[in-house]
Design an enzyme around this catalytic site. Structure first.
Site, PDB file in Angstrom:
ATOM      1  N   SER A  28       0.827  -1.209   0.000  1.00  0.00           N
ATOM      2  CA  SER A  28       0.000   0.000   0.000  1.00  0.00           C
ATOM      3  C   SER A  28       0.865   1.265   0.000  1.00  0.00           C
ATOM      4  CB  SER A  28      -0.902   0.000   1.240  1.00  0.00           C
ATOM      5  OG  SER A  28      -1.686   1.167   1.261  1.00  0.00           O
ATOM      6  N   LYS A  52      -3.487   2.194  -2.213  1.00  0.00           N
ATOM      7  CA  LYS A  52      -3.112   3.233  -1.244  1.00  0.00           C
ATOM      8  C   LYS A  52      -4.191   3.338  -0.161  1.00  0.00           C
ATOM      9  CE  LYS A  52      -1.412   6.990   0.581  1.00  0.00           C
ATOM     10  NZ  LYS A  52      -0.140   6.949   1.326  1.00  0.00           N
ATOM     11  N   LEU A  80      -0.685  10.011   4.786  1.00  0.00           N
ATOM     12  CA  LEU A  80      -1.921   9.397   4.285  1.00  0.00           C
ATOM     13  C   LEU A  80      -2.698  10.275   3.308  1.00  0.00           C
ATOM     14  CD1 LEU A  80      -3.608   7.385   7.215  1.00  0.00           C
ATOM     15  CD2 LEU A  80      -2.295   6.539   5.278  1.00  0.00           C
ATOM     16  N   CYS A 136      -2.509   4.775  12.527  1.00  0.00           N
ATOM     17  CA  CYS A 136      -3.044   6.113  12.314  1.00  0.00           C
ATOM     18  C   CYS A 136      -3.515   6.631  13.668  1.00  0.00           C
ATOM     19  CB  CYS A 136      -4.205   6.054  11.343  1.00  0.00           C
ATOM     20  SG  CYS A 136      -5.397   4.811  11.805  1.00  0.00           S
ATOM     21  N   LYS A 172      -2.745  -4.965   9.025  1.00  0.00           N
ATOM     22  CA  LYS A 172      -1.328  -4.614   8.841  1.00  0.00           C
ATOM     23  C   LYS A 172      -0.742  -4.114  10.154  1.00  0.00           C
ATOM     24  CE  LYS A 172       1.685  -2.125   5.711  1.00  0.00           C
ATOM     25  NZ  LYS A 172       1.714  -1.431   4.419  1.00  0.00           N
ATOM     26  N   ILE A 198       5.721  -5.962   7.699  1.00  0.00           N
ATOM     27  CA  ILE A 198       5.519  -4.871   8.616  1.00  0.00           C
ATOM     28  C   ILE A 198       5.239  -3.550   7.875  1.00  0.00           C
ATOM     29  CG2 ILE A 198       6.936  -5.723  10.534  1.00  0.00           C
ATOM     30  CD1 ILE A 198       9.310  -4.151   9.412  1.00  0.00           C
ATOM     31  N   GLY A 251      11.315  -4.340   2.520  1.00  0.00           N
ATOM     32  CA  GLY A 251      12.629  -4.344   1.897  1.00  0.00           C
ATOM     33  C   GLY A 251      12.838  -5.360   0.798  1.00  0.00           C
TER      34      GLY A 251
HETATM   35  C1  LIG Z   1       5.952   6.415   0.036  1.00  0.00           C
HETATM   36  C2  LIG Z   1       5.301   5.369   0.904  1.00  0.00           C
HETATM   37  C3  LIG Z   1       3.949   5.467   1.183  1.00  0.00           C
HETATM   38  C4  LIG Z   1       3.327   4.488   1.967  1.00  0.00           C
HETATM   39  N1  LIG Z   1       1.985   4.576   2.215  1.00  0.00           N
HETATM   40  C5  LIG Z   1       1.358   3.598   2.927  1.00  0.00           C
HETATM   41  C6  LIG Z   1      -0.048   3.623   3.097  1.00  0.00           C
HETATM   42  O1  LIG Z   1      -0.764   4.490   2.597  1.00  0.00           O
HETATM   43  N2  LIG Z   1      -0.596   2.621   3.826  1.00  0.00           N
HETATM   44  C7  LIG Z   1       0.131   1.596   4.378  1.00  0.00           C
HETATM   45  O2  LIG Z   1      -0.442   0.704   5.018  1.00  0.00           O
HETATM   46  N3  LIG Z   1       1.473   1.547   4.202  1.00  0.00           N
HETATM   47  C8  LIG Z   1       2.090   2.520   3.487  1.00  0.00           C
HETATM   48  N4  LIG Z   1       3.452   2.453   3.286  1.00  0.00           N
HETATM   49  C9  LIG Z   1       4.215   1.319   3.865  1.00  0.00           C
HETATM   50  C10 LIG Z   1       4.422   0.206   2.824  1.00  0.00           C
HETATM   51  O3  LIG Z   1       3.180  -0.334   2.391  1.00  0.00           O
HETATM   52  C11 LIG Z   1       5.286  -0.934   3.407  1.00  0.00           C
HETATM   53  O4  LIG Z   1       4.637  -1.489   4.526  1.00  0.00           O
HETATM   54  C12 LIG Z   1       6.664  -0.449   3.840  1.00  0.00           C
HETATM   55  O5  LIG Z   1       7.148   0.542   2.963  1.00  0.00           O
HETATM   56  C13 LIG Z   1       7.679  -1.604   3.913  1.00  0.00           C
HETATM   57  O6  LIG Z   1       7.812  -2.244   2.659  1.00  0.00           O
HETATM   58  P1  LIG Z   1       8.988  -1.842   1.596  1.00  0.00           P
HETATM   59  O7  LIG Z   1      10.270  -1.804   2.366  1.00  0.00           O
HETATM   60  O8  LIG Z   1       8.941  -2.898   0.537  1.00  0.00           O
HETATM   61  O9  LIG Z   1       8.615  -0.493   1.062  1.00  0.00           O
HETATM   62  C14 LIG Z   1       4.095   3.418   2.500  1.00  0.00           C
HETATM   63  C15 LIG Z   1       5.463   3.343   2.204  1.00  0.00           C
HETATM   64  C16 LIG Z   1       6.065   4.290   1.411  1.00  0.00           C
HETATM   65  C17 LIG Z   1       7.533   4.166   1.102  1.00  0.00           C
END
Ligand SMILES: Cc1cc2nc3c(=O)[nH]c(=O)nc-3n(C[C@H](O)[C@H](O)[C@H](O)COP(=O)(O)O)c2cc1C
Length: 309
Positions: A28, A52, A80, A136, A172, A198, A251
């Site tokens: 997301s 999102k 958000l 949130c 989540k 996470i 990651g």
């Molecule tokens: C720019 C950005 C926006 C994000 N927006 C949300 C969001 O709206 N809702 C949510 O549950 N997680 C959000 N996340 C978290 C990601 O969904 C994910 O849990 C987190 O980035 C770890 O995964 P990754 O290392 O592959 O990015 C966001 C992450 C990033 C980098």
């Protein structure tokens, strides 16, 4: 676009009752509402499209700057920003439906009733599942974070489960707690069908011209390859402490990373930050995953998982 091709291993997985064509879902917030990176990254690549996070009303998000790169990671303070539930239902879901995609819809609200109202509005829509973003502020308790409070987690999940019957409810989890397994247990007690681990880790930067954080809200969320070992440990511990499936996030940047999450106990994974660097990566990860299975004589991911046990 199915990833199952003649002579290719079957990459499909199950997250409880939800069948995914492959284990790689969008995380997301990193792909907008599913079509924002199309055609560079068509949503059909993913086994599941997580959208999102939407809130009951539109949100403008935080002032800029919102992003800072770190060594092998990214700090974000988006706040958000989203279009709100009504435009999401009227425009974003039909656009995905036109492509034959039922999204996994990430929602967030200020109190349990707000979550339940959103769930009930989405119950009539073509969605595959809900993902509850509990990281949130709780308006009722002056800014406390739901995701750190087991009692609030039980209450919200139970309220959503009472309102949403169209598919599974995923929860989540934030890593910013003393014991993430206690929060996973609360989600399971509330009736969650799966947990996702996470969300981002609490982080910060300092701008040396001011001596202060560049972010309006001071702290930010750390994501990207830097957090993968933390996420892997969370998935390992959670999958051994609750009965419901775990979706691994954090990651992921290669087929090997996906396999490590599956071996640690994840039923599927989500990929986020790394795609900002290379939007073509998810398709390559899936090709490499198929090649990895073929080299080891495995016809499917489930065969590999059986071999690991
Ligand atoms: C720019 C950005 C926006 C994000 N927006 C949300 C969001 O709206 N809702 C949510 O549950 N997680 C959000 N996340 C978290 C990601 O969904 C994910 O849990 C987190 O980035 C770890 O995964 P990754 O290392 O592959 O990015 C966001 C992450 C990033 C980098």
């Amino acid at each position: 676009m199915s990833r199952i091709r003649a002579g290719q291993p079957d990459l499909s997985v199950e997250v409880g009752s939800l069948q995914l064509t492959n284990p790689l879902c969008s995380a997301s917030g990193c792909f907008g509402y599913g079509l924002d990176c199309d055609p560079l990254l068509p949503p059909e690549v993913f086994g599941g499209v997580v959208t999102k996070t939407v809130t009951p009303q539109p949100r403008k998000g935080n002032p800029v700057p919102r992003l800072r790169e770190t060594s092998s990671g990214l700090l974000n303070s988006i706040g958000l920003e989203n279009c709100g539930l009504s435009p999401f239902i009227l425009e974003k879901i039909p656009a995905l439906a036109a492509r034959g995609i039922k999204p996994i819809v990430s929602i967030s609200a200020g109190d349990p009733q707000g979550f339940a109202d959103m769930a009930s509005a989405l119950n009539r829509e073509p969605v595959a599942a809900l993902e509850l973003n509990l990281s949130c502020p709780n308006v009722a308790s002056a800014g406390a974070n739901f995701a750190t409070d087991p009692g609030a987690v039980v209450e919200i999940v139970a309220a959503v489960k009472g309102a949403f019957t169209a598919g599974p409810v995923w929860v989540k989890l934030t890593p910013n707690v003393t014991d993430i397994t206690a929060i996973a247990a609360a989600a399971a007690a509330g009736g969650a069908d799966a947990v996702c681990a996470i969300n981002t880790l609490l982080g910060m930067d300092i701008d040396l011209t001011t001596g202060r954080s560049p972010f309006a809200r001071t702290t930010a969320g750390l994501s990207g390859p830097a957090i993968m070992p933390v996420a892997l440990a969370a998935v390992y511990r959670i999958s051994r402490s609750v009965e419901i499936p775990v979706v691994g996030i954090g990651g992921i940047a290669s087929a090997e990373d996906v396999l490590k999450f599956l071996a640690a106990g994840a039923s599927a994974v989500q990929v986020g930050t790394i795609v900002f660097r290379d939007p073509t990566l998810p398709a390559r990860i899936l090709d490499e995953l198929a090649a990895w299975l073929t080299e080891r004589g495995c016809d499917s991911i489930s065969e590999l998982e059986t071999a690991w046990r």
